[in-house]
Write a protein that holds these residues in place. Structure first.
Motif, PDB file in Angstrom:
ATOM      1  N   TRP A 108      30.135 -41.640 -34.593  1.00  0.00           N
ATOM      2  CA  TRP A 108      30.759 -41.297 -33.332  1.00  0.00           C
ATOM      3  C   TRP A 108      30.761 -39.788 -33.133  1.00  0.00           C
ATOM      4  N   PHE A 129      37.470 -45.745 -26.897  1.00  0.00           N
ATOM      5  CA  PHE A 129      36.034 -45.898 -27.160  1.00  0.00           C
ATOM      6  C   PHE A 129      35.504 -47.169 -26.489  1.00  0.00           C
ATOM      7  N   PRO A 139      25.550 -45.124 -32.875  1.00  0.00           N
ATOM      8  CA  PRO A 139      26.995 -45.421 -32.883  1.00  0.00           C
ATOM      9  C   PRO A 139      27.261 -46.902 -33.096  1.00  0.00           C
ATOM     10  N   LYS A 164      34.574 -41.249 -38.368  1.00  0.00           N
ATOM     11  CA  LYS A 164      33.575 -40.733 -37.418  1.00  0.00           C
ATOM     12  C   LYS A 164      32.179 -40.772 -38.046  1.00  0.00           C
ATOM     13  N   ASP A 195      35.423 -38.737 -29.624  1.00  0.00           N
ATOM     14  CA  ASP A 195      35.826 -40.131 -29.797  1.00  0.00           C
ATOM     15  C   ASP A 195      37.036 -40.287 -30.702  1.00  0.00           C
TER      16      ASP A 195
END
Length: 424
Positions: free
Chosen positions: A269, A99, A75, A264, A273
């Protein structure tokens, strides 16, 4: 002179004196809190401009390999979000707040306000508790973009993102949200001021007028460029290509779910998220739609933004093709199912409501001057422990979330007190 009449005159005199003092105070405060619009780049440079960002010892570097669910990626936690106006950016801001809070990341926040002295250019010295060499994970509040100053606050592998919107629709939204604080619009006397303006914008528009930037090529302005450039100037295309080089992903408001799927994937992620509720949206009755002719006029009036949008609309769909159309359809469907599930879990009544119907002041969004057109939400009274915290964070408006994160908003708070007192 009869005593009652004398008292009335004394009372009026006191009122005038107090009013003059109060007005002077407001002007003094505003001159301190709001920077000049045309501050040059040189004047906004941080004195320590050459001091690079220095990540904390032992902080893991995120691999720069292409991200993707099948690629074993890590991530990404270093993110610059260039928050444009009226583009669903408040919704994306909430995603970044959540986040960062979840992972204990370090935000570069403004000091005193909820923006970095917009509409002046961004400077590192505007960051709350800034010290030369300071390094941050996330920068995401409104600013007028200054790449070199922002670049110096994040590691070399930071991901830069922004979001665009159809310029005619953005102009319409900006006109209704900011029009009351743009003095040259006060000359408009008709019932439909937007239509009146678009019939002959050059008659009313003053490029040097206060807050004029809100009503022409606002995307170009926010990204740090001259919004008054002649469309034939070669710099226009140069600026567009510069945005393409600097930003890893340019999201589109009209395709927000597809944009979040690409985001994403880029950031590696999880689905949770990027879950969201639409924040800072206007009620339907306050959202007139531009007719065909007025739409064309609004597009022509914002021609620099229109060129910018066309360029990134094309590049966006190339990214979708590379991602895979079928895969995109599956992931968008999954995102929408998850959002719908959270709506049933979190939102009382299952929908956004007018400001007057919001029961908790902590859920009350910031409203435009002289109107209560922005919708908000009521949190359900009984939410399971597993979802309670996530629900509250997803529904919390920007100003309240900033305060929850410990940001000093004294100017914003004072302005709110004044607005509440004067019923603006």
């Amino acid at each position: 002179m009869p005593l009652p009449q004398k008292k009335r005159w004394v009372s009026m005199a006191k009122g005038l004196v107090l009013g003059a003092l109060f007005t002077s105070f407001l002007l003094l405060l505003y001159s301190y809190a709001v920077p000049p619009l045309h501050a040059g780049l040189a004047s906004t440079r941080t004195p320590e401009g050459t001091a690079p960002c220095s990540p904390a010892p032992g902080e893991p570097e995120v691999p720069t390999l292409a991200n993707g669910s099948a690629g074993g990626c890590q991530p990404r936690r270093h993110i610059v979000f260039m928050k444009t106006h009226k583009t669903a950016s408040s919704t994306l801001l909430n995603i970044l707040f959540r986040f960062g809070q979840k992972h204990g990341l370090k935000f570069a926040f403004p000091n005193g306000r909820n923006d970095f002295d917009y509409p002046a250019f961004f400077a590192r010295s505007l960051v709350q508790d800034y010290r030369p060499g300071a390094c941050f994970n996330i920068i995401c509040n409104h600013m007028r973009f200054h790449y070199d100053e922002v670049r110096g606050l994040v590691p070399p592998n930071a991901t830069f993102i922004t979001v665009l919107r159809d310029p005619a629709r953005l102009f319409e939204s900006s006109f209704h949200y900011f029009g009351s604080v743009v003095p040259f619009t006060w000359k408009l006397s008709g019932h439909d001021k937007l239509a009146e303006f678009l019939q002959d914008p050059d008659r009313y528009y003053d490029p040097n007028g206060y807050n004029a930037h809100y009503l022409r090529n606002l995307l170009f302005f926010d990204l740090g460029y001259d919004s008054g450039l002649d469309p034939g100037n070669p710099q226009v295309q140069e600026h567009i290509l510069e945005v393409e080089r600097r930003f890893h992903l340019v999201l589109l408001q009209e395709y927000f779910d597809e944009s979040l799927v690409l985001l994403k994937d880029l950031l590696c992620w999880e689905l949770e998220d990027v879950l969201y509720f639409k924040l800072n949206a206007r009620r339907a009755s306050a959202v007139p739609r531009l007719s065909g002719e007025l739409y064309q006029r609004a597009t022509a009036w914002n021609v620099l933004d229109a060129r910018l949008y066309r360029h990134f609309n094309a590049s966006f769909w190339r990214k979708v093709e590379a991602f895979g159309r079928e895969r995109m359809a599956r992931e968008v469907a999954a995102l929408r199912r998850a959002n719908e599930r959270m709506r049933h879990i979190c939102i009382d009544g299952g929908r956004a409501v007018d400001a007057a119907a919001i029961q908790d002041s902590a859920m009350q969004p910031w409203q435009p001057l002289g109107a209560k057109s922005i919708l908000g939400y009521n949190l359900k009274k009984s939410i399971g422990q597993r979802h309670a915290e996530l629900c509250r964070r997803m529904l919390t408006p920007e100003i309240q979330y900033l305060m929850d994160l410990g940001v000093n908003l004294w100017v914003t708070k004072l302005w709110k007190l004044i607005r509440d007192f004067l019923k603006w």
